[in-house]
Write a protein that holds these residues in place. Structure first.
Motif, mmCIF file in Angstrom:
data_model
loop_
_atom_site.group_PDB
_atom_site.id
_atom_site.type_symbol
_atom_site.label_atom_id
_atom_site.label_comp_id
_atom_site.label_asym_id
_atom_site.label_seq_id
_atom_site.Cartn_x
_atom_site.Cartn_y
_atom_site.Cartn_z
ATOM 1 N N LEU A 1 3.592 -7.773 8.805
ATOM 2 C CA LEU A 1 3.425 -6.395 8.023
ATOM 3 C C LEU A 1 4.819 -5.506 8.227
ATOM 4 C CD1 LEU A 1 0.381 -4.321 7.617
ATOM 5 C CD2 LEU A 1 2.340 -3.374 8.804
ATOM 6 N N VAL A 2 5.279 -4.967 7.472
ATOM 7 C CA VAL A 2 6.201 -3.558 7.555
ATOM 8 C C VAL A 2 5.433 -2.302 7.286
ATOM 9 C CG1 VAL A 2 8.309 -2.975 6.927
ATOM 10 C CG2 VAL A 2 8.331 -5.188 7.592
ATOM 11 N N CYS A 3 5.671 -1.378 8.044
ATOM 12 C CA CYS A 3 5.037 0.035 7.615
ATOM 13 C C CYS A 3 6.362 0.937 8.004
ATOM 14 C CB CYS A 3 4.005 0.312 8.870
ATOM 15 S SG CYS A 3 3.348 1.897 8.623
ATOM 16 N N THR A 4 6.220 1.853 6.954
ATOM 17 C CA THR A 4 7.160 3.128 6.923
ATOM 18 C C THR A 4 5.864 4.111 6.929
ATOM 19 O OG1 THR A 4 7.386 3.230 4.448
ATOM 20 C CG2 THR A 4 9.021 1.842 5.441
ATOM 21 N N MET A 5 6.599 5.321 7.712
ATOM 22 C CA MET A 5 5.750 6.262 7.839
ATOM 23 C C MET A 5 5.533 7.399 6.705
ATOM 24 S SD MET A 5 5.683 6.627 11.930
ATOM 25 C CE MET A 5 4.670 7.806 12.227
ATOM 26 N N SER B 1 0.916 -1.366 0.033
ATOM 27 C CA SER B 1 -0.128 0.028 -0.042
ATOM 28 C C SER B 1 0.956 1.262 -0.068
ATOM 29 C CB SER B 1 -0.896 0.158 1.181
ATOM 30 O OG SER B 1 -1.536 1.306 1.314
ATOM 31 N N LEU B 2 0.511 2.130 -1.002
ATOM 32 C CA LEU B 2 1.409 3.418 -0.976
ATOM 33 C C LEU B 2 0.530 4.391 -0.754
ATOM 34 C CD1 LEU B 2 3.368 2.476 -4.224
ATOM 35 C CD2 LEU B 2 4.329 2.426 -1.981
ATOM 36 N N GLY B 3 0.236 4.837 0.503
ATOM 37 C CA GLY B 3 -0.613 5.722 0.869
ATOM 38 C C GLY B 3 0.433 6.908 1.620
ATOM 39 N N THR B 4 -0.356 7.701 2.564
ATOM 40 C CA THR B 4 0.222 8.745 3.404
ATOM 41 C C THR B 4 1.558 7.750 3.981
ATOM 42 O OG1 THR B 4 -1.708 9.540 3.967
ATOM 43 C CG2 THR B 4 0.040 10.014 5.363
ATOM 44 N N SER B 5 1.158 6.705 4.509
ATOM 45 C CA SER B 5 2.237 5.716 5.146
ATOM 46 C C SER B 5 2.526 4.562 4.022
ATOM 47 C CB SER B 5 1.945 5.271 6.286
ATOM 48 O OG SER B 5 0.730 4.408 6.484
ATOM 49 N N SER B 6 3.524 3.962 3.904
ATOM 50 C CA SER B 6 3.488 2.575 3.225
ATOM 51 C C SER B 6 3.795 1.535 3.784
ATOM 52 C CB SER B 6 4.871 2.727 2.299
ATOM 53 O OG SER B 6 4.813 1.808 1.400
ATOM 54 N N THR B 7 2.793 0.196 3.475
ATOM 55 C CA THR B 7 2.846 -0.711 3.987
ATOM 56 C C THR B 7 2.987 -2.041 3.040
ATOM 57 O OG1 THR B 7 0.383 -0.948 4.172
ATOM 58 C CG2 THR B 7 1.479 -0.030 6.308
ATOM 59 N N VAL B 8 3.680 -3.102 3.533
ATOM 60 C CA VAL B 8 3.694 -4.282 2.868
ATOM 61 C C VAL B 8 3.324 -5.438 3.714
ATOM 62 C CG1 VAL B 8 5.952 -4.445 3.055
ATOM 63 C CG2 VAL B 8 4.966 -5.466 1.112
ATOM 64 N N TYR B 9 2.710 -6.385 3.273
ATOM 65 C CA TYR B 9 2.294 -7.519 3.820
ATOM 66 C C TYR B 9 1.695 -8.779 3.155
ATOM 67 C CZ TYR B 9 -2.344 -4.725 3.069
ATOM 68 O OH TYR B 9 -2.868 -4.228 2.597
#
Length: 495
Positions: free
Chosen positions: A295-299, A260-268
């Motif tokens: 899941l990994v999240c970058t802010m 997911s490439l939104g305000t934050s980014s997540t991959v799962y």
């Protein structure tokens, strides 16, 4: 019809679909945001309620029908909603991207015995942004408010409470609180005892847990009238936005990767077993589909790219031009994109930096490419942790960044994976609606599964699929290596 509601950071979306997941109506309403120099990011829960009402009415108007059988709610993870004994909200909700509690998070980890001990005892490492440190912050900074706490809810749980009058928690969203054991799927009372001094105040404030296939309740009559839907409408358990996004992209069986490439980014990527990561970088969450969702999240994601475009007076369309014009690696320019601190790696107080500026690469196009690469390389490092170094074969990309063909091609070239886009852009809404289908079926004696619903509803946009260009792999490998070296040079303790 089935209704999916997604309460995000920037606004609330509503999506009405039929039993095949085909869209019938959409709605959207924006949220305000309270920001502070200290890292505070907060919202009033009543803003979510008003946005829910507005977005649902718009969607119903487009559909031309109000015959909603069941609904599900997706919500931004980790937010802290606290209610008093009269069920009134005590203070604005602190959000997932609130870094004001960084000090309290570090203190909490020490109270629990350190990083390794947290992982051993609870299967998860508390990170700044998770819910637990927000409670310790309240105790230390707002003691009067802390004493009033009688109910603790996450954003999607608060909306479920408003809809049904019932307070319940579901495993997926609960696993992002850091006071939940992701292996046993039970509340971890020891974490809350460490915060409140073993008074039991916080543990008693928690709602009972439920499985993702269960029903919270039915919509209250007065709420149904306000929304314009049937009062007997079933409300499914709902879940966190990442968990609902996983369902909406068909990530309910092993082997699927969603980014997911939104305000934050997540991959799962869905798993049938708990994560065994010991780095503390992978969030070993439960899924909202019966399994686990490491899941990994970058802010920092689209906010960095959009901020760069706005600073340069560029439009979104010019992302494609910059990525086409400038070669991978941006001629040695590296953007460490930590504008909001960072979660992965765990650098809550970090600030962004541009490294390697020269006369050759000091152009607007280089800056845009460096911004997109910096965001992408950060989240791809997280994907490496989840897959333990294995190359992904297929990545499903969602969120605002997925609209950029150039960005998707970059991801394909950098990973060697086929990059695909779900046909339904609002995967959180769709996932919530799909979960509602299962809850409705089971409420009336059916046995439909989420896998069956996903096979029917989670479609791929055929004309948006991109394949990697092997001739660019080496250039991207070099660019990613340089990014990693400069990250470790700036933050040596990460090595």
């Amino acid at each position: 019809m089935y209704l999916g509601i997604d309460c995000g950071t920037q606004g609330t979306k509503a999506l009405l679909v039929d039993e095949n997941g085909s869209p019938l109506g959409r709605g959207y309403a924006k949220h305000l945001l309270i920001e502070g120099e200290s890292g505070a990011r907060e919202q009033e829960p009543k803003w979510w309620v008003e946005a829910l009402k507005s977005s649902v009415r718009i969607a119903l108007g487009q559909a031309g029908s109000a015959e909603v059988s069941a609904l599900g709610v997706s919500g931004q993870q980790h937010g802290l909603v606290v209610l008093d004994e009269a069920y009134e909200v005590i203070r604005p909700a602190k959000l997932w991207n609130d870094t004001q509690t960084a000090g309290q998070n570090a203190e909490l980890i020490e109270l629990l015995g350190g990083r390794d001990e947290c992982l051993r005892r609870f299967g998860i490492l508390p990170l700044t942004g998770y819910t637990a440190s927000k409670l310790l912050w309240m105790k230390q900074v707002e003691p009067a408010n802390f004493k009033r706490i009688r109910h603790i809810l996450l954003p999607h749980e608060y909306l479920n409470f408003w809809l049904t009058g019932e307070m319940k928690a579901e495993y997926g969203d609960a696993s992002g609180t850091a006071f939940f054991d992701v292996r046993t799927r039970m509340w971890a009372r020891e974490v809350l005892d460490a915060i409140d001094g073993r008074t039991g105040q916080l543990f008693r404030a928690l709602p009972p847990l439920m499985g993702s296939e269960e029903t919270v309740g039915v919509v209250l009559e007065e709420v149904a009238r306000e929304l314009g839907i049937p009062p007997g409408c079933i409300v499914s358990s709902g879940g966190g936005d990442n968990m609902m996004g996983a369902i909406g992209t068909g990530n309910v069986r092993e082997g699927v990767v969603t980014m997911s490439l939104g305000t934050s980014s997540t991959v799962y990527s869905y798993q049938d077993h708990p994560s065994d990561d010991r780095t503390g970088e992978v969030a070993p969450f439960c899924s909202s589909s019966g399994g686990w969702l490491p899941l990994v999240c970058t802010m920092n994601a689209t906010n960095v790219v959009m901020g760069t475009l706005n600073l340069l007076g560029k439009t979104v369309e010019e992302i494609e031009l910059a990525l086409a014009e400038i070669k991978p690696g941006a001629d040695g320019l590296t953007f460490l994109p930590f504008l909001n601190g960072e979660r992965t790696p765990d650098l809550p107080l970090a600030r962004g930096s541009l490294v390697g500026i020269s006369a050759m690469n000091y152009t607007a196009s280089h800056l845009v490419r460096a911004a997109v690469e910096g965001v992408s390389f950060g989240i791809l490092s997280g994907l490496n942790l989840i897959l333990k170094g294995r190359r992904p074969e297929v990545i499903l990309v969602i969120g605002g960044g997925a609209r950029s063909e150039g960005w998707r091609q970059l991801l394909a070239d950098a990973t060697g994976a086929s990059v695909r886009v779900p046909a339904e852009e609002e995967s959180g809404c769709l996932g919530a609606a799909m979960q509602a289908m299962v809850a409705y079926s089971r409420a009336y004696g059916g046995a439909i599964t989420l896998v069956e619903v996903a096979d029917r509803c989670a479609k791929i946009s055929a004309d948006a699929t991109l394949t990697p260009r092997p001739e660019l792999r080496e250039a991207y490998d070099r660019a990613r290596q340089l990014y990693t070296e400069r990250l470790h040079s700036a933050y040596p303790h990460l090595v």
